[in-house]
Design an enzyme around this catalytic site. Sequence first.
Site, PDB file in Angstrom:
ATOM      1  N   ASP A  46       0.882  -1.159   0.000  1.00 21.39           N
ATOM      2  CA  ASP A  46       0.000   0.000   0.000  1.00 21.39           C
ATOM      3  C   ASP A  46       0.930   1.223   0.000  1.00 21.39           C
ATOM      4  OD1 ASP A  46      -2.307   1.660   0.472  1.00 21.39           O
ATOM      5  OD2 ASP A  46      -1.691   1.757   2.575  1.00 21.39           O
ATOM      6  N   LEU A  47       0.423   2.389  -0.309  1.00 15.42           N
ATOM      7  CA  LEU A  47       1.272   3.584  -0.354  1.00 15.42           C
ATOM      8  C   LEU A  47       1.140   4.438   0.910  1.00 15.42           C
ATOM      9  CD1 LEU A  47       3.132   5.573  -1.947  1.00 15.42           C
ATOM     10  CD2 LEU A  47       1.043   6.567  -2.889  1.00 15.42           C
ATOM     11  N   ASP A  48      -0.029   5.087   1.043  1.00 14.88           N
ATOM     12  CA  ASP A  48      -0.235   6.025   2.147  1.00 14.88           C
ATOM     13  C   ASP A  48      -0.197   5.294   3.488  1.00 14.88           C
ATOM     14  OD1 ASP A  48      -1.128   8.651   0.666  1.00 14.88           O
ATOM     15  OD2 ASP A  48      -2.209   7.022  -0.307  1.00 14.88           O
ATOM     16  N   THR A  57       1.327  10.257   4.521  1.00 11.78           N
ATOM     17  CA  THR A  57       0.554  11.352   3.921  1.00 11.78           C
ATOM     18  C   THR A  57      -0.710  11.657   4.713  1.00 11.78           C
ATOM     19  OG1 THR A  57      -0.375   9.650   2.538  1.00 11.78           O
ATOM     20  CG2 THR A  57       1.294  11.067   1.524  1.00 11.78           C
ATOM     21  N   LYS A  91      -8.431   6.376   6.630  1.00  7.49           N
ATOM     22  CA  LYS A  91      -7.252   5.696   6.068  1.00  7.49           C
ATOM     23  C   LYS A  91      -7.670   4.560   5.151  1.00  7.49           C
ATOM     24  CE  LYS A  91      -3.919   6.932   9.578  1.00  7.49           C
ATOM     25  NZ  LYS A  91      -3.077   6.501  10.689  1.00  7.49           N
ATOM     26  N   GLY A  92      -7.107   4.529   3.959  1.00  2.00           N
ATOM     27  CA  GLY A  92      -7.417   3.459   3.012  1.00  2.00           C
ATOM     28  C   GLY A  92      -8.734   3.655   2.288  1.00  2.00           C
ATOM     29  N   ARG A 106     -11.209   8.551  -2.266  1.00  3.99           N
ATOM     30  CA  ARG A 106     -11.497   9.985  -2.195  1.00  3.99           C
ATOM     31  C   ARG A 106     -12.998  10.246  -2.112  1.00  3.99           C
ATOM     32  NH1 ARG A 106      -8.695  13.443  -6.818  1.00  3.99           N
ATOM     33  NH2 ARG A 106      -6.950  12.090  -6.243  1.00  3.99           N
ATOM     34  N   SER A 150      -2.679   0.694  -4.302  1.00  2.00           N
ATOM     35  CA  SER A 150      -3.100   1.857  -3.515  1.00  2.00           C
ATOM     36  C   SER A 150      -4.440   2.395  -3.982  1.00  2.00           C
ATOM     37  CB  SER A 150      -2.040   2.957  -3.652  1.00  2.00           C
ATOM     38  OG  SER A 150      -2.545   4.203  -3.214  1.00  2.00           O
ATOM     39  N   ALA A 151      -5.199   2.978  -3.045  1.00  2.00           N
ATOM     40  CA  ALA A 151      -6.473   3.608  -3.393  1.00  2.00           C
ATOM     41  C   ALA A 151      -6.266   4.994  -3.985  1.00  2.00           C
ATOM     42  CB  ALA A 151      -7.344   3.724  -2.146  1.00  2.00           C
ATOM     43  N   SER A 152      -5.069   5.518  -3.864  1.00  2.00           N
ATOM     44  CA  SER A 152      -4.820   6.917  -4.240  1.00  2.00           C
ATOM     45  C   SER A 152      -4.742   7.120  -5.747  1.00  2.00           C
ATOM     46  CB  SER A 152      -3.519   7.399  -3.605  1.00  2.00           C
ATOM     47  OG  SER A 152      -3.201   8.680  -4.091  1.00  2.00           O
ATOM     48  N   ASN A 191      -3.257   9.767  -6.691  1.00  2.00           N
ATOM     49  CA  ASN A 191      -2.024  10.561  -6.751  1.00  2.00           C
ATOM     50  C   ASN A 191      -0.788   9.690  -6.619  1.00  2.00           C
ATOM     51  OD1 ASN A 191      -3.382  13.172  -6.778  1.00  2.00           O
ATOM     52  ND2 ASN A 191      -3.915  12.733  -4.650  1.00  2.00           N
ATOM     53  N   LYS A 212     -11.171  -0.519  -1.784  1.00  2.00           N
ATOM     54  CA  LYS A 212     -10.939  -1.371  -0.625  1.00  2.00           C
ATOM     55  C   LYS A 212     -12.091  -1.127   0.337  1.00  2.00           C
ATOM     56  CE  LYS A 212      -5.922  -0.632  -1.014  1.00  2.00           C
ATOM     57  NZ  LYS A 212      -4.717  -0.010  -0.433  1.00  2.00           N
ATOM     58  N   GLU A 238      -0.035  -3.397   4.599  1.00  2.94           N
ATOM     59  CA  GLU A 238      -1.166  -2.465   4.716  1.00  2.94           C
ATOM     60  C   GLU A 238      -1.225  -1.799   6.095  1.00  2.94           C
ATOM     61  OE1 GLU A 238      -3.689  -0.811   3.888  1.00  2.94           O
ATOM     62  OE2 GLU A 238      -4.036  -1.361   1.815  1.00  2.94           O
ATOM     63  N   ASP A 239      -1.658  -0.548   6.117  1.00  5.66           N
ATOM     64  CA  ASP A 239      -1.817   0.145   7.401  1.00  5.66           C
ATOM     65  C   ASP A 239      -3.279   0.411   7.745  1.00  5.66           C
ATOM     66  OD1 ASP A 239      -2.155   2.145   5.342  1.00  5.66           O
ATOM     67  OD2 ASP A 239      -2.073   3.623   6.958  1.00  5.66           O
TER      68      ASP A 239
HETATM   69  C1  G6P Z   1      -5.294   6.287   0.605  1.00  5.78           C
HETATM   70  C2  G6P Z   1      -5.414   7.141   1.856  1.00  5.78           C
HETATM   71  C3  G6P Z   1      -6.794   7.744   1.948  1.00  5.78           C
HETATM   72  C4  G6P Z   1      -7.136   8.480   0.659  1.00  5.78           C
HETATM   73  C5  G6P Z   1      -7.064   7.527  -0.525  1.00  5.78           C
HETATM   74  C6  G6P Z   1      -7.323   8.237  -1.846  1.00  5.78           C
HETATM   75  O1  G6P Z   1      -5.998   5.117   0.788  1.00  5.78           O
HETATM   76  O2  G6P Z   1      -5.152   6.371   3.007  1.00  5.78           O
HETATM   77  O3  G6P Z   1      -6.832   8.618   3.047  1.00  5.78           O
HETATM   78  O4  G6P Z   1      -8.428   9.036   0.732  1.00  5.78           O
HETATM   79  O5  G6P Z   1      -5.763   6.955  -0.570  1.00  5.78           O
HETATM   80  O6  G6P Z   1      -6.248   9.106  -2.097  1.00  5.78           O
HETATM   81  P1  G6P Z   1      -6.204  10.258  -3.175  1.00  5.78           P
HETATM   82  O7  G6P Z   1      -4.737  10.637  -3.193  1.00  5.78           O
HETATM   83  O8  G6P Z   1      -6.664   9.705  -4.475  1.00  5.78           O
HETATM   84  O9  G6P Z   1      -7.080  11.362  -2.688  1.00  5.78           O
HETATM   85 MG    MG Z   2      -2.720   3.127   3.605  1.00  6.15          MG
END
Ligand code: G6P
Ligand code: MG
Length: 217
Positions: free
Chosen positions: A8-10, A16, A44-45, A48, A113-115, A117, A144, A168-169
């Site tokens: 996982d990333l964040d 972050t 977390k996780g 958006r 990752s869910a992000s 970014n 997730k 994973e966190d």
């Molecule tokens: C991760 C973070 C979440 C965040 C999600 C989406 O899972 O833990 O807090 O909402 O990514 O990230 P994004 O960068 O696309 O807003």
């Molecule tokens: Mg995470």
Amino acid sequence: NTKGIIFDLDGVIVDTAKFHYLAWRKMANDLGFDITLEQNEQLKGVSRVHSLEQILGWGNRTVSSTEFAQLMSSKNEDYLSRIAHMNDEDLLPGVKTILDFLTENHIPFALGSASKNARPILKGLKIEKRFKAIVDGNDVTKAKPDPEVFLIAAQKLDMQPEDCVVFEDSVAGVEAANRAGMTSIGIGDKEILKEADHNFNDFTEIYIDFIKQIIKK
Ligand code: G6P
Ligand code: MG
């Protein structure tokens, strides 16, 4: 033959969460309410879209779909400006040692990752090219705890799900890994991540011997 690893990333590679919190909090304050650090834990996780739905619920607010999209995009701009100066010094403690070991030993690893970014963040951290595959919020239709993100990562690693190990966190992420049939390793509070197969507070607690053991097929 070794297993594949999915990070996982964040909260795993980089911290972050505090910047997400500052940006969401500013948005909430502008709407006339506040969010607490405890509430931020629950984000977390969480994708958006789901994060914003959750926050608006806490503030008892309903908005039009146009306003919803505007809030998401202005929060993201604010968030990106807060992480703009991120560099390789922002890797969480112990992460570099593990990535170096995996790279030197040709053990493939992916991002799950869910992000949305994820790529710019990995670039800033100067580790983007080391991942065999990057699967992020732009590649999935289900967030997730749905296992989709990890199943796509396994495919891209050319690995069966049961031959993948996930770091994973978040509670949602550990559940996603478990539902994918993978080995889950919780990074953070053991009480919170109690569904994980293994638990560590952070990467400085993980020794190379453990990695060697866990990746054996
Ligand atoms: C991760 C973070 C979440 C965040 C999600 C989406 O899972 O833990 O807090 O909402 O990514 O990230 P994004 O960068 O696309 O807003
Ligand atoms: Mg995470």
